[in-house]
Scaffold this motif. Structure first.
Motif, short mmCIF file in Angstrom:
data_model
loop_
_atom_site.label_atom_id
_atom_site.label_comp_id
_atom_site.label_asym_id
_atom_site.label_seq_id
_atom_site.Cartn_x
_atom_site.Cartn_y
_atom_site.Cartn_z
N PHE A 80 0.83 -1.20 0.00
CA PHE A 80 0.00 0.00 0.00
C PHE A 80 0.87 1.26 0.00
N ILE A 81 1.89 1.28 0.84
CA ILE A 81 2.79 2.44 0.91
C ILE A 81 3.53 2.61 -0.41
N ALA A 82 3.93 1.49 -1.02
CA ALA A 82 4.61 1.58 -2.32
C ALA A 82 3.70 2.20 -3.36
N SER A 83 2.42 1.85 -3.30
CA SER A 83 1.45 2.42 -4.24
C SER A 83 1.27 3.91 -4.00
N LEU A 84 1.26 4.31 -2.73
CA LEU A 84 1.13 5.73 -2.40
C LEU A 84 2.35 6.52 -2.88
N GLU A 85 3.51 5.95 -2.70
CA GLU A 85 4.73 6.62 -3.15
C GLU A 85 4.74 6.77 -4.66
N LYS A 86 4.25 5.75 -5.36
CA LYS A 86 4.14 5.84 -6.82
C LYS A 86 3.19 6.95 -7.21
N THR A 87 2.10 7.07 -6.45
CA THR A 87 1.12 8.12 -6.72
C THR A 87 1.74 9.49 -6.51
N ALA A 88 2.51 9.64 -5.45
CA ALA A 88 3.13 10.93 -5.14
C ALA A 88 4.08 11.40 -6.23
N LYS A 89 4.75 10.44 -6.87
CA LYS A 89 5.71 10.79 -7.91
C LYS A 89 5.04 11.19 -9.22
N SER A 90 3.72 10.99 -9.30
CA SER A 90 3.02 11.29 -10.55
C SER A 90 2.25 12.61 -10.48
N VAL A 91 2.59 13.46 -9.52
CA VAL A 91 1.83 14.69 -9.33
C VAL A 91 1.91 15.64 -10.52
N SER A 92 2.88 15.46 -11.39
CA SER A 92 2.99 16.33 -12.55
C SER A 92 2.03 15.92 -13.66
N ASP A 93 1.36 14.80 -13.51
CA ASP A 93 0.44 14.29 -14.53
C ASP A 93 -0.90 14.00 -13.87
N LEU A 94 -1.88 14.87 -14.11
CA LEU A 94 -3.18 14.77 -13.45
C LEU A 94 -3.86 13.43 -13.72
N SER A 95 -3.87 12.99 -14.97
CA SER A 95 -4.56 11.75 -15.32
C SER A 95 -3.92 10.54 -14.64
N THR A 96 -2.58 10.50 -14.65
CA THR A 96 -1.88 9.39 -14.02
C THR A 96 -2.07 9.41 -12.51
#
Length: 350
Positions: free
Chosen positions: A28-44
């Motif tokens: 779950f934390i790994a998924s959240l970290e992946k999400t945080a790194k995609s803040v430059s792309d709204l759709s992603t």
């Protein structure tokens, strides 16, 4: 354009109950970290958050919704460096809370959320009076509406609204033709209703002569509407389905439903020939959908799903909605297994 503000009274609360995840915490934390790194792309970013929705407790939805709306603002107004830094701080505090679930991390998350909301409010107020494109005005107004309703809306609906806003913004040519906030929660083609963790049964409500009546430039509210919506929303997913225009319906619902209990709204463009309401197009189990309408022809495609209510044109002694509250709510709480049970119970008691 006049200044738009976000409510100062918005408070975020986290229960002390532990959060149970259906996947390993490390995953779950790994998924959240992946999400945080995609803040430059709204759709992603939204796609990654959507994949986590079923593992996030309802009480966390508002906190993460703040991040979704902030990423949306940064997508269209990238020059606010302070906002980007505040977003990363908020995401970091969110991760720390989910890892530790202690008092200190809870306090930090609440503090950073309040700060981020304050910063967003200042940016919206600063930006809204500038010479903006119609699409930018649309983005700001949508964000404002979503922030105002952020603790009412499930995270999935916030994402749905943001995605629809993102897709439609490029087609906005004039501030006078902006889609309503409510229209962003549903689709323009079938299935109309969004996918999210909703209540098992869906109650579809007509507007004119059912919830109220238009007379001399005023919308008169039928007796019992407030009580009816307050009670039925506990057991049903409420949906407005009207043959009226979007502009008129949203105006009327501000009067009939000032608390915004009916968040999902379908308008004239969702009907067939401006009068038929095909419940099969909702995207819900048809055996668990009930419609209340004063015009039986509106639900002629699914007559067994409909409760025909007496048309209301102003009688202050009318009791029809009051009479429906108890049998509707009791039918869902009882042993009924589908809509036929509900309709039969209503018809037998009313």
């Amino acid at each position: 354009m006049s200044s738009v503000t976000i409510q100062d009274s918005t408070k975020f609360y986290i229960s002390e109950k532990p959060i149970h995840l259906e996947i390993p915490i490390s995953q779950f934390i790994a998924s959240l970290e992946k999400t945080a790194k995609s803040v430059s792309d709204l759709s992603t970013f939204n796609a990654n958050v959507s994949s986590l929705c079923s593992f996030i407790s309802n009480e966390m939805h508002a906190f993460i919704s703040v991040d979704v709306l902030t990423v949306m603002l940064l997508t269209y107004f990238p020059n606010f460096a302070g906002l980007s830094q505040a977003l990363n701080t908020h995401l970091d505090s969110l991760f720390r809370y989910l890892i530790r679930l202690d008092k200190q991390s809870q306090m930090h998350l609440q503090e950073f959320t309040s700060y981020l909301i304050l910063l967003v409010k200042q940016i919206i107020n600063h930006t809204i009076d500038q010479n903006l494109k119609a699409s930018q005005v649309f983005i700001l107004l949508t964000c404002t509406e979503l922030f105002q309703n952020i603790q009412k809306l499930p995270l999935e609906l916030v994402i749905q609204a943001v995605n629809n806003c993102h897709c439609r913004s490029e087609f906005i040519e004039s501030p006078q033709s902006l889609p309503s906030f409510y229209s962003l929660l549903c689709q323009t083609s079938a299935p109309f209703l969004p996918k999210y963790s909703h209540k098992e049964f869906t109650l579809v409500l007509d507007l004119d002569e059912t919830l109220g009546h238009y007379s001399r430039s005023n919308f008169l509210v039928r007796p019992g509407v407030k009580e009816f919506l307050k009670e039925t929303c506990k057991y049903f997913e409420l949906v407005l389905f009207t043959a009226s225009s979007r502009e008129y319906a949203d105006w009327a619902m501000q009067i009939a439903d000032p608390d915004g209990l009916v968040m999902l709204r379908l308008y004239r463009e969702h009907t067939i020939n401006c009068e038929i309401k095909d419940l099969e197009k909702l995207g819900r189990d048809i055996e668990k959908v009930v419609i209340i309408d004063n015009f039986p022809k509106a639900f002629e495609k699914q007559p067994h799903n409909g409760i025909s209510i007496k048309a209301w044109t102003g009688d202050i002694y009318d009791k029809e909605l009051f009479k429906l509250i108890k049998p509707l709510c009791e039918s869902v709480q009882g042993s009924c297994k589908g809509l036929k049970d509900i309709v039969n119970i209503i018809n037998s008691k009313c």
